[in-house]
Scaffold this motif. Structure first.
Motif, PDB file in Angstrom:
ATOM      1  N   ALA A 160     -25.741  10.925   1.343  1.00  0.00           N
ATOM      2  CA  ALA A 160     -25.495   9.563   0.531  1.00  0.00           C
ATOM      3  C   ALA A 160     -26.514   8.822   1.976  1.00  0.00           C
ATOM      4  O   ALA A 160     -26.730   7.437   1.192  1.00  0.00           O
ATOM      5  CB  ALA A 160     -23.952   9.031   0.548  1.00  0.00           C
ATOM      6  N   ILE A 161     -25.357   8.540   2.709  1.00  0.00           N
ATOM      7  CA  ILE A 161     -26.181   8.807   4.157  1.00  0.00           C
ATOM      8  C   ILE A 161     -27.877   8.308   4.288  1.00  0.00           C
ATOM      9  O   ILE A 161     -28.364   7.792   3.977  1.00  0.00           O
ATOM     10  CB  ILE A 161     -25.912   8.428   5.355  1.00  0.00           C
ATOM     11  CG1 ILE A 161     -24.038   7.774   5.070  1.00  0.00           C
ATOM     12  CG2 ILE A 161     -26.419   8.530   6.575  1.00  0.00           C
ATOM     13  CD1 ILE A 161     -23.550   8.148   6.721  1.00  0.00           C
ATOM     14  N   VAL A 162     -28.369  10.144   3.893  1.00  0.00           N
ATOM     15  CA  VAL A 162     -29.708  10.344   4.726  1.00  0.00           C
ATOM     16  C   VAL A 162     -30.393   9.834   2.765  1.00  0.00           C
ATOM     17  O   VAL A 162     -31.292   9.517   2.864  1.00  0.00           O
ATOM     18  CB  VAL A 162     -30.055  11.726   4.009  1.00  0.00           C
ATOM     19  CG1 VAL A 162     -31.062  12.106   2.944  1.00  0.00           C
ATOM     20  CG2 VAL A 162     -29.152  12.766   5.315  1.00  0.00           C
ATOM     21  N   ILE A 163     -29.970   9.701   1.861  1.00  0.00           N
ATOM     22  CA  ILE A 163     -30.611   8.886   1.189  1.00  0.00           C
ATOM     23  C   ILE A 163     -30.764   7.002   1.567  1.00  0.00           C
ATOM     24  O   ILE A 163     -31.477   6.527   1.154  1.00  0.00           O
ATOM     25  CB  ILE A 163     -29.880   9.093  -0.741  1.00  0.00           C
ATOM     26  CG1 ILE A 163     -29.648  10.270  -1.197  1.00  0.00           C
ATOM     27  CG2 ILE A 163     -30.591   8.014  -1.661  1.00  0.00           C
ATOM     28  CD1 ILE A 163     -29.088  11.005  -2.093  1.00  0.00           C
ATOM     29  N   TRP A 164     -29.604   7.213   1.499  1.00  0.00           N
ATOM     30  CA  TRP A 164     -29.898   4.843   1.421  1.00  0.00           C
ATOM     31  C   TRP A 164     -30.857   4.872   2.551  1.00  0.00           C
ATOM     32  O   TRP A 164     -31.694   3.942   3.171  1.00  0.00           O
ATOM     33  CB  TRP A 164     -28.314   4.452   1.873  1.00  0.00           C
ATOM     34  CG  TRP A 164     -28.029   3.810   2.881  1.00  0.00           C
ATOM     35  CD1 TRP A 164     -28.694   1.929   1.849  1.00  0.00           C
ATOM     36  CD2 TRP A 164     -27.457   2.817   3.765  1.00  0.00           C
ATOM     37  NE1 TRP A 164     -27.684   1.365   2.120  1.00  0.00           N
ATOM     38  CE2 TRP A 164     -27.763   1.489   3.687  1.00  0.00           C
ATOM     39  CE3 TRP A 164     -27.655   3.777   5.316  1.00  0.00           C
ATOM     40  CZ2 TRP A 164     -27.286   0.235   4.853  1.00  0.00           C
ATOM     41  CZ3 TRP A 164     -27.189   2.743   5.780  1.00  0.00           C
ATOM     42  CH2 TRP A 164     -26.941   1.216   5.931  1.00  0.00           C
TER      43      TRP A 164
ATOM     44  N   LEU B  34     -38.684  11.894  11.318  1.00  0.00           N
ATOM     45  CA  LEU B  34     -37.532  12.323  10.628  1.00  0.00           C
ATOM     46  C   LEU B  34     -36.253  11.407  11.642  1.00  0.00           C
ATOM     47  O   LEU B  34     -35.824  10.572  11.685  1.00  0.00           O
ATOM     48  CB  LEU B  34     -36.404  13.633  12.040  1.00  0.00           C
ATOM     49  CG  LEU B  34     -37.803  14.624  11.213  1.00  0.00           C
ATOM     50  CD1 LEU B  34     -36.737  15.876  11.269  1.00  0.00           C
ATOM     51  CD2 LEU B  34     -37.513  14.852   9.324  1.00  0.00           C
ATOM     52  N   SER B  35     -36.786  10.925  12.656  1.00  0.00           N
ATOM     53  CA  SER B  35     -36.011   9.805  13.782  1.00  0.00           C
ATOM     54  C   SER B  35     -36.217   8.405  13.687  1.00  0.00           C
ATOM     55  O   SER B  35     -34.679   7.524  13.881  1.00  0.00           O
ATOM     56  CB  SER B  35     -36.030  10.399  15.104  1.00  0.00           C
ATOM     57  OG  SER B  35     -37.490   9.794  15.345  1.00  0.00           O
ATOM     58  N   ARG B  36     -37.190   7.933  13.041  1.00  0.00           N
ATOM     59  CA  ARG B  36     -37.752   6.661  12.596  1.00  0.00           C
ATOM     60  C   ARG B  36     -36.659   6.009  11.159  1.00  0.00           C
ATOM     61  O   ARG B  36     -36.412   6.893   9.868  1.00  0.00           O
ATOM     62  CB  ARG B  36     -39.080   6.809  11.791  1.00  0.00           C
ATOM     63  CG  ARG B  36     -39.545   5.505  11.818  1.00  0.00           C
ATOM     64  CD  ARG B  36     -41.140   5.191  11.660  1.00  0.00           C
ATOM     65  NE  ARG B  36     -41.862   6.584  12.248  1.00  0.00           N
ATOM     66  CZ  ARG B  36     -42.951   6.454  11.774  1.00  0.00           C
ATOM     67  NH1 ARG B  36     -43.726   6.079  11.591  1.00  0.00           N
ATOM     68  NH2 ARG B  36     -43.782   8.002  11.182  1.00  0.00           N
ATOM     69  N   PRO B  37     -35.883   5.367  11.486  1.00  0.00           N
ATOM     70  CA  PRO B  37     -35.491   4.834   9.943  1.00  0.00           C
ATOM     71  C   PRO B  37     -36.127   3.996   9.833  1.00  0.00           C
ATOM     72  O   PRO B  37     -37.626   3.136   9.545  1.00  0.00           O
ATOM     73  CB  PRO B  37     -34.950   3.736  10.607  1.00  0.00           C
ATOM     74  CG  PRO B  37     -35.048   2.932  12.192  1.00  0.00           C
ATOM     75  CD  PRO B  37     -36.192   4.039  12.641  1.00  0.00           C
ATOM     76  N   HIS B  38     -35.861   4.185   8.297  1.00  0.00           N
ATOM     77  CA  HIS B  38     -36.844   3.327   6.652  1.00  0.00           C
ATOM     78  C   HIS B  38     -35.863   2.254   5.512  1.00  0.00           C
ATOM     79  O   HIS B  38     -35.000   2.612   5.787  1.00  0.00           O
ATOM     80  CB  HIS B  38     -37.516   4.693   5.892  1.00  0.00           C
ATOM     81  CG  HIS B  38     -38.025   5.727   6.242  1.00  0.00           C
ATOM     82  ND1 HIS B  38     -39.392   5.441   6.974  1.00  0.00           N
ATOM     83  CD2 HIS B  38     -38.124   6.907   7.721  1.00  0.00           C
ATOM     84  CE1 HIS B  38     -40.494   6.321   6.773  1.00  0.00           C
ATOM     85  NE2 HIS B  38     -39.247   7.596   7.442  1.00  0.00           N
TER      86      HIS B  38
END
Length: 183
Positions: free
Chosen positions: A41-45, A179-183
């Motif tokens: 859920a966190i990965v998708i969010w 991978l480390s950049r928030p979207h």
């Protein structure tokens, strides 16, 4: 009877370790499932799927570019091969012409000097064959040298372009940053 119950309980306990559970229902499997669902859920969010698909799209584009470059190099190599095939055919034609010319010269010498004819014909034929063999060897050596040089240059260019330390470091840095950049 009590001994039988204790023996069967001991036998079952030897085969299976006790699985601790909270409230008798929430055992280790349930907690792992809850943690996995929370992680997904966190990965998708956070947009992790977009980052992964973007990275895969970039890799697909890079692979397509490499395939296009390989096709171009193959076409160039085939053109080079065809050119050298023509050169070999020309060398064989010239060798045949040289052999024909040597035979005519030998016949003229025979007509002029019948006494030395046999010796002179043999000597000229050997010389012509040596010239032909030398011309063929030179043509084949030139074709091999140019083909090897072209292949080595193409391979060096591909290796330098795709497998350098800087190129690998840049790819790793881009992947980590993606991978480390928030979207």
């Amino acid at each position: 009877m009590a001994d039988l119950v204790l023996l069967s309980a001991a036998a079952e306990g030897a085969e299976h370790a006790a699985d601790p559970a909270l409230f008798g229902v929430l055992n280790g499997t349930v907690w792992v499932s809850i943690a996995m669902a929370a992680f997904l859920a966190i990965v998708i969010w956070k947009g992790g799927i977009r980052a992964v698909t973007g990275m895969l799209d970039r890799q697909i584009a890079d692979i397509r570019k490499q395939l296009d470059d390989a096709k171009q190099l193959r076409a160039e190599a085939e053109a080079l091969r065809d050119e050298y095939t023509r050169k070999i055919a020309d060398a064989e034609k010239n060798a045949a012409e040289m052999a024909t010319q040597a035979e005519h010269e030998a016949e003229a010498v025979v007509a002029q000097a019948r006494l030395d004819a046999a010796e002179l014909v043999q000597r000229r034929a050997r010389m012509a064959q040596d010239k032909i063999a030398a011309a063929e060897r030179a043509a084949i050596a030139e074709v091999r040298a140019r083909t090897a040089d072209a292949a080595a240059k193409a391979a060096a260019a591909l290796i330098a372009e795709r497998h350098g330390k800087d190129a690998d470091k840049a790819l790793i840095d881009r992947t980590i940053a993606g991978l480390s950049r928030p979207h």
